[in-house]
Write an enzyme that holds these catalytic residues in place. Structure first.
Site, PDB file in Angstrom:
ATOM      1  CB  CYS A  49      -0.956  -0.012   1.190  1.00 27.50           C
ATOM      2  SG  CYS A  49      -1.952  -1.511   1.249  1.00 27.50           S
TER       3      CYS A  49
ATOM      4  CG  HIS B 159      -1.779   3.988   6.040  1.00 28.48           C
ATOM      5  ND1 HIS B 159      -1.731   3.876   4.667  1.00 28.48           N
ATOM      6  CD2 HIS B 159      -1.970   2.725   6.501  1.00 28.48           C
ATOM      7  CE1 HIS B 159      -1.871   2.617   4.316  1.00 28.48           C
ATOM      8  NE2 HIS B 159      -2.021   1.890   5.415  1.00 28.48           N
TER       9      HIS B 159
ATOM     10  CD  GLU C 127      -1.225   7.284  10.121  1.00 29.73           C
ATOM     11  OE1 GLU C 127      -0.793   8.094   9.276  1.00 29.73           O
ATOM     12  OE2 GLU C 127      -2.166   6.484   9.882  1.00 29.73           O
TER      13      GLU C 127
ATOM     14  CE  LYS D 252      -5.448   4.205   2.882  1.00 24.93           C
ATOM     15  NZ  LYS D 252      -4.455   5.258   3.208  1.00 24.93           N
TER      16      LYS D 252
ATOM     17  CG  HIS E   4      -6.347   0.792   1.820  1.00 22.83           C
ATOM     18  ND1 HIS E   4      -5.432   1.478   1.047  1.00 22.83           N
ATOM     19  CD2 HIS E   4      -5.606   0.100   2.740  1.00 22.83           C
ATOM     20  CE1 HIS E   4      -4.218   1.215   1.460  1.00 22.83           C
ATOM     21  NE2 HIS E   4      -4.295   0.383   2.485  1.00 22.83           N
TER      22      HIS E   4
ATOM     23  CG  PHE F 234      -0.326  -6.002   4.178  1.00 25.63           C
ATOM     24  CD1 PHE F 234      -0.768  -5.284   5.271  1.00 25.63           C
ATOM     25  CD2 PHE F 234      -1.245  -6.766   3.473  1.00 25.63           C
ATOM     26  CE1 PHE F 234      -2.088  -5.325   5.676  1.00 25.63           C
ATOM     27  CE2 PHE F 234      -2.580  -6.818   3.869  1.00 25.63           C
ATOM     28  CZ  PHE F 234      -3.002  -6.092   4.968  1.00 25.63           C
TER      29      PHE F 234
END
Length: 417
Positions: A165, A305, A316, A337, A342, A403
Site C-alpha cells: 500500500c 494512512h 499511527e 480513506k 483503501h 503490508f
C-alpha cells in the site's frame, strides 16, 4: 552537489468518488462516501459484499476494443489518470525532450483480475495450457508505466515500485529524487490498482482485514471511530506530474506545490500488523522532515494512512504525537480513506493529491463516519471529523504504509508562482 527543486505541475484522478480531479475534490470536501454493494460479481458467499468501485465511467468509449482486450483494469485506470495529469500540466509533447521525461508508477498487486480469470479458465479446462497471449503482459505490475511511456513516447526512466500500500508514495519519492539529482526534467508518477475481484475480496476477507458492515456500507470506512472493524477495499488511480522547478518556470507552467522531501522506513515487526508503538511510523516521519529540512512545527496538516483498522489507526496517531509533541494538537489530521476506501498501491497518489488540493483551496477534507470516540485516541487531536475545515495549509504531510512494514511519507509546500 546542489539538489534541484521539484514541483507538481499536473494532476489526474480516477477514484470511487470522482472520475477526474474536479469531481474528486468536490466529493472529498462534501464528505461523500464511495462505498456501495459490489457490482462486479456475485457476493452471496463472501463475508464482505461491498467496496469502493469506480462508477459511471465508460471505458469502451475511452479505449478501443483491442486496447480493452490487452489492458487489465489497473492499466486502464493508469492511462486515464495520467492522460488527465499530462493534459493538466500543459507540457508540449511535440517539443519536450522525451529522453528527459520518465514514468515511475506504483502498483501493489497489478493485474489481479487477469491472473484470476486466466487461472480459473485453466483450472476449469482439460489440463491443456491454453492461455491468452496477453496474459503475462496484462498481468505484470510494471506494464502500467510501460503503456504510459509507449503512448506518449517518454524515453526516460520507466519502472514500477511495489511496496504494497506504500507503492505509489514510493514511486513519488523515487520521481522526486531522479529530478533532484538532475537525471530527468519531468516524471509522470502515481499509482493504480484494481483489486475489487473475487480473489482480492476473498483474500483480504481470509485475513480478517476488511470491514463486514454489510448492512451499512457507506459508513463502513470509519477511521479513528471506536467501532471500526477493518478497511474498505477501493480501486482507481492517481497521477502527478513532477517537474524540475526551472524547467517548469521556463515554460510558464502553473505550479500546484513544491515537493520538499520524502522519507522511508520499515517496521521490521510483522507481515501485516503495525508495531503497536508506531516505531516505524515515527522513523518515517522523522526521516521525511529531515529530508525536507523542516521542523515538526512547520507542518500544518497530515493526511494519515488511516485505514480504519483497530490497530493501525491507534499506532499511527501515537507516532504523530511522539514526533510532533504539543504541536500535534494544532495540526489538522484527517483520513480521506473514510471516503475513497483503501486503494492499496494507488492510495499514496490520490492522498498526495488530496494534500496538495487542501493547500491550494485552504480547506482540509473531513474524516467522515466518526460517531464514537475511541478511548485509546487522544481526544485533543483535531481529526477533522465529519466536516471539512477551512485552514491555511502551507505545508502538508501524506503518510502511506504497506503490508511487510513498508512506510513512506511525503511533504509538500505551497509555492508562490
Amino acid at each position: 552537489m546542489e539538489l534541484k527543486r521539484v514541483v507538481v505541475t499536473g494532476l489526474g484522478a480516477l477514484t470511487p468518488i470522482g472520475n477526474n480531479i474536479e469531481e474528486y475534490w468536490d466529493a472529498l470536501v462534501s464528505g461523500k462516501s464511495g462505498s456501495a454493494p459490489i457490482t462486479y460479481f456475485d457476493t452471496e458467499k463472501f463475508k464482505t459484499k461491498f467496496a469502493c468501485e469506480i462508477k459511471n465511467f465508460d471505458f469502451n468509449e475511452y479505449f478501443g476494443r483491442k486496447e480493452i482486450r490487452r489492458l487489465d483494469r489497473f492499466a486502464q485506470y493508469a492511462l486515464v489518470a495520467s492522460d488527465e495529469a499530462i493534459a493538466d500540466s500543459g507540457i508540449d509533447l511535440e517539443t519536450v525532450d522525451k529522453y528527459r521525461v520518465g514514468v515511475i508508477w506504483g502498483a501493489g498487486i497489478g493485474g489481479l483480475e487477469t491472473f484470476q480469470e486466466e487461472v480459473k479458465n485453466f483450472a476449469n479446462g482439460d489440463g491443456t495450457p491454453r492461455f491468452n497471449p496477453f496474459f503475462i503482459p496484462k498481468m505484470i505490475a510494471d506494464i502500467a508505466p510501460g503503456n504510459i511511456s509507449i503512448k506518449h513516447g517518454f524515453m526516460g526512466p520507466n519502472y514500477t515500485t511495489v511496496s504494497a500500500c506504500a507503492s505509489s508514495a514510493n514511486a513519488l519519492i523515487d520521481a522526486l529524487n531522479y529530478i533532484r539529482l538532475g537525471y530527468s526534467d519531468v516524471i509522470v508518477t502515481g499509482g493504480s490498482e484494481a483489486a475489487v475481484t473475487q480473489a482480492g475480496m476473498g483474500g483480504f476477507n481470509a485475513m480478517h482485514a476488511l470491514s463486514t458492515r454489510n448492512d451499512d456500507p457507506e459508513k463502513a470506512s470509519r477511521p479513528f471511530d471506536a467501532n471500526r472493524d477493518g478497511f474498505v477495499l477501493g480501486e482507481g488511480s492517481g497521477a502527478l506530474i513532477l517537474e524540475e522547478y526551472e524547467h517548469a518556470k521556463a515554460r510558464g507552467a502553473k505550479i500546484y506545490a513544491e515537493v520538499l522531501g520524502g522519507g522511508m522506513s520499515s517496521d521490521a515487526y510483522h507481515m501485516t500488523a503495525p508495531h503497536p508503538d508506531g516505531t516505524g511510523v515515527v522513523a518515517v516521519m522523522e526521516n521525511c522532515l529531515r529530508n525536507a529540512g523542516l521542523n515538526p512545527e512547520d507542518v500544518d496538516a497530515i493526511n494519515t494512512h488511516g485505514t480504519s483498522t483497530p490497530l493501525g489507526d491507534v499506532a499511527e496517531l501515537k507516532a504523530i504525537t511522539k514526533v510532533f509533541g504539543d504541536h500535534a494538537k494544532t495540526l489538522n489530521i484527517n483520513s480521506t480513506k473514510s471516503m475513497t476506501g483503501h486503494l492499496l498501491g494507488a492510495a499514496g497518489a490520490i492522498e498526495a493529491i488530496a494534500s496538495i488540493l487542501a493547500m491550494k483551496h485552504s480547506l482540509v477534507p473531513p474524516t467522515i463516519n466518526h460517531e464514537t470516540a475511541d478511548e485509546n485516541i487522544d481526544a485533543e487531536l483535531n481529526l477533522t471529523l465529519n466536516k471539512a475545515q477551512e485552514r491555511e495549509v502551507n505545508v502538508a504531510m501524506s503518510n502511506t504504509f504497506g503490508f511487510g512494514g513498508h512506510n513512506a511519507c511525503v511533504l509538500f509546500k505551497k509555492i508562490a508562482e
